[in-house]
Design a protein around this motif. Structure first.
Motif, short mmCIF file in Angstrom:
data_model
loop_
_atom_site.label_atom_id
_atom_site.label_comp_id
_atom_site.label_asym_id
_atom_site.label_seq_id
_atom_site.Cartn_x
_atom_site.Cartn_y
_atom_site.Cartn_z
N TYR A 47 0.84 -1.21 0.00
CA TYR A 47 0.00 0.00 0.00
C TYR A 47 0.87 1.26 0.00
N GLY A 99 3.69 12.20 -8.84
CA GLY A 99 2.26 12.19 -9.15
C GLY A 99 1.83 13.59 -9.53
N TYR A 100 0.54 13.88 -9.37
CA TYR A 100 0.09 15.26 -9.52
C TYR A 100 0.81 16.11 -8.47
N PHE A 101 0.93 15.52 -7.27
CA PHE A 101 1.76 16.09 -6.22
C PHE A 101 3.01 15.22 -6.09
N VAL A 130 -4.68 13.60 3.13
CA VAL A 130 -4.49 12.21 2.70
C VAL A 130 -3.65 11.45 3.72
N ASN A 150 -5.27 10.70 7.11
CA ASN A 150 -6.14 9.54 7.01
C ASN A 150 -5.33 8.24 7.06
N GLU A 183 -10.63 10.87 -3.18
CA GLU A 183 -9.82 11.88 -2.48
C GLU A 183 -8.96 11.31 -1.37
N LEU A 184 -9.50 10.38 -0.59
CA LEU A 184 -8.77 9.93 0.59
C LEU A 184 -8.38 8.45 0.56
N GLY A 185 -8.91 7.69 -0.38
CA GLY A 185 -8.68 6.26 -0.34
C GLY A 185 -9.38 5.65 0.86
N ILE A 224 -6.47 0.87 0.29
CA ILE A 224 -6.82 1.53 -0.97
C ILE A 224 -6.24 2.95 -0.95
N VAL A 225 -5.40 3.24 -1.95
CA VAL A 225 -4.71 4.54 -1.94
C VAL A 225 -5.63 5.65 -2.47
N SER A 226 -5.25 6.88 -2.17
CA SER A 226 -5.96 8.05 -2.70
C SER A 226 -5.63 8.21 -4.18
N LEU A 228 -6.42 10.96 -5.90
CA LEU A 228 -6.16 12.38 -6.10
C LEU A 228 -4.67 12.73 -6.12
N VAL A 229 -3.88 12.04 -5.31
CA VAL A 229 -2.47 12.39 -5.18
C VAL A 229 -1.76 12.33 -6.54
N CYS A 230 -2.13 11.37 -7.36
CA CYS A 230 -1.51 11.28 -8.69
C CYS A 230 -2.37 11.93 -9.79
N GLY A 268 -4.75 14.23 -9.53
CA GLY A 268 -5.08 15.63 -9.34
C GLY A 268 -6.43 15.86 -8.69
N PRO A 269 -6.60 17.03 -8.03
CA PRO A 269 -7.82 17.33 -7.28
C PRO A 269 -9.08 17.30 -8.15
N GLU A 274 -7.83 15.81 -13.31
CA GLU A 274 -7.41 16.38 -14.58
C GLU A 274 -6.15 15.73 -15.15
N VAL A 315 -1.90 14.82 -15.20
CA VAL A 315 -0.74 15.68 -15.40
C VAL A 315 0.33 14.86 -16.10
N ILE A 321 0.17 11.10 -16.66
CA ILE A 321 -0.91 10.56 -15.81
C ILE A 321 -2.25 11.05 -16.38
#
Lengths: 216, 198
Positions: free
Chosen positions: A44, A58-60, A89, A92, B121-123, B129-131, B133-135, B137-138, B141, B143, B146
């Motif tokens: 994970y 990533g995006y971040f 994130v 959590n 957003e949070l997984g 289960i991963v988020s 959004l981190v890859c 985007g919010p 969209e 990037v 990706i």
């Protein structure tokens, strides 16, 4: 034959170390739960932080954890959980980890030695090295090496910086006081970096981050 | 009449701004739009290309031609389509479609969207289960390489996640390991949510 037995022996040895240093009576039996299984939890973490803990764009930017100081990782997970470090994130994620799991994960990442991804602007590396090793006396910036070590490996709660992703280091130094040491009352060791981060210009931050991004 | 003029004007802007990309001249855009829709908005099983990240489109075209993306419909349609594509043409196709304005498919289950948003957003750390959004985007969209996920159709998103779980397109790390952690309900929720994202 030899390979096969080695493969079996390795995880057992790792588990033995982990259990002997961090084992707690309440953990026995909990391994059957999916969220409590170390291998599943490692997978994970590495889904985002890279299969070798090398970090990921990533995006971040997702920071490198390979070779990170266990005490620093444990402190940061606690800081996320207590909202002293702002990151919804990771708050959590941290909330779901038992102290046993945190110790086991930190011990695992400590022993990874992935090659740095690099990626910082090459023409800033030399300047970055100078700032890292000597500081900027005229701007009240101490040498980074004084605390993070000449090879940027860190020690105890002071993080390893070597090989960290360029945009991650830039973001952290740029947003230090907005992201770290939040929530007021609790003591937070991140305060020690606040004046230094404040005294660095964007260009100096980029130089330091570029230097660190290639450091093995 | 007015609408025809404005459409022509838009096309003119498009072709002039696109530089080397002039659809129908240097690259046969119609070969793509036959399935992916005239404005690249996708059609039944062929996903929306409009607004997709150009580096992602290039990478997928390469994955089709090298047979790394081996999902059943990819095999059936895209392996041949990408077989003789040179890198220059792949880049031009990618530039063209990535610059088209994107729309939302809006074809998911509205009632599952809130649950999907939360996973996105949070997984779900308790289930590893991963988020997303981190890859991605919010705003989903995407990037660089990706992909944009926002507005893709429910059926496409669902199928892709299911097929990673079944072992297809194994080269697309880390998605196979992400998909393996998702239950059928969680896939439904995610695909629903993303279909509404603009």
């Amino acid at each position: 034959m030899e390979l096969g037995s080695l493969r079996l022996a390795m995880p057992t040895a790792v588990l033995a170390i982990v259990l002997s240093t961090a084992g707690r009576p309440e953990h026995s039996g909990a391994a059957a739960l999916p969220g409590q299984d170390l291998q599943a939890k490692l997978e994970y973490c590495k889904t985002c932080h890279g299969l070798s803990g090398q970090g990921y764009y990533g995006y971040f930017p997702i920071p490198r954890l390979a070779g990170q100081q266990p005490k620093y990782l444990e402190n940061q997970l606690r800081a996320f959980n207590e909202r002293r470090r702002t990151n919804p994130v990771m708050a959590n994620v941290a909330h779901s980890l038992s102290p046993w799991m945190v110790a086991a994960l930190a011990a695992h990442f400590r022993n990874l030695d992935a090659r740095p991804i690099g990626g910082g602007p090459k023409d800033r590396v030399a300047t970055g090295r100078t700032i890292y090793q000597e500081g900027l006396p005229e701007s009240d910036v101490p040498a980074c090496s004084a605390c993070h070590g000449p090879e940027a490996k860190g020690q105890d709660e002071i993080p390893r910086l070597a090989g960290q992703l360029f945009p991650y280091t830039v973001n952290e130094l740029t947003n230090w006081s907005k992201e770290r040491g939040q929530g007021g009352t609790k003591v937070d060791t991140s305060a020690i970096m606040t004046p230094t981060a404040h005294n660095l210009t964007q260009s100096q931050i980029a130089a330091i981050a570029a230097y660190l991004s290639y450091l093995p | 009449m007015k609408s025809i003029t404005s459409k022509l004007a838009m096309l003119a802007i498009f072709f002039s701004a696109g530089g080397p990309v002039s659809a129908g001249e240097t690259i046969p855009i119609r070969n793509c739009t036959w399935c992916h829709g005239t404005s690249g908005q996708g059609f039944t099983t062929a996903p929306r290309l409009a607004g997709q990240r150009h580096q992602y489109i290039i990478n997928e075209l390469m994955d089709f031609s090298r047979h790394r993306r081996d999902n059943p419909l990819s095999k059936q349609y895209m392996w041949d389509a990408a077989a003789n594509l040179n890198p220059r043409a792949a880049r031009d196709f990618a530039m063209y479609f990535s610059s088209l304005p994107t729309r939302a498919a809006n074809d998911g289950d509205q009632e599952l969207a809130a649950a999907g948003k939360k996973i996105y957003e949070l997984g779900i750390p308790e289930s590893n289960i991963v988020s997303c959004l981190v890859c991605h985007g919010p705003n989903a969209e995407g990037v660089r390489q990706i992909p944009r996920l926002g507005g893709l159709s429910y059926f496409y998103l669902k199928k892709r996640l299911q097929q990673w779980g079944e072992g297809y397109h194994a080269a697309a790390e880390p998605m196979p390991r992400v998909a393996r952690t998702l239950s059928a309900n969680e896939i439904d929720a995610l695909a629903s949510y993303l279909s509404f994202v603009k």
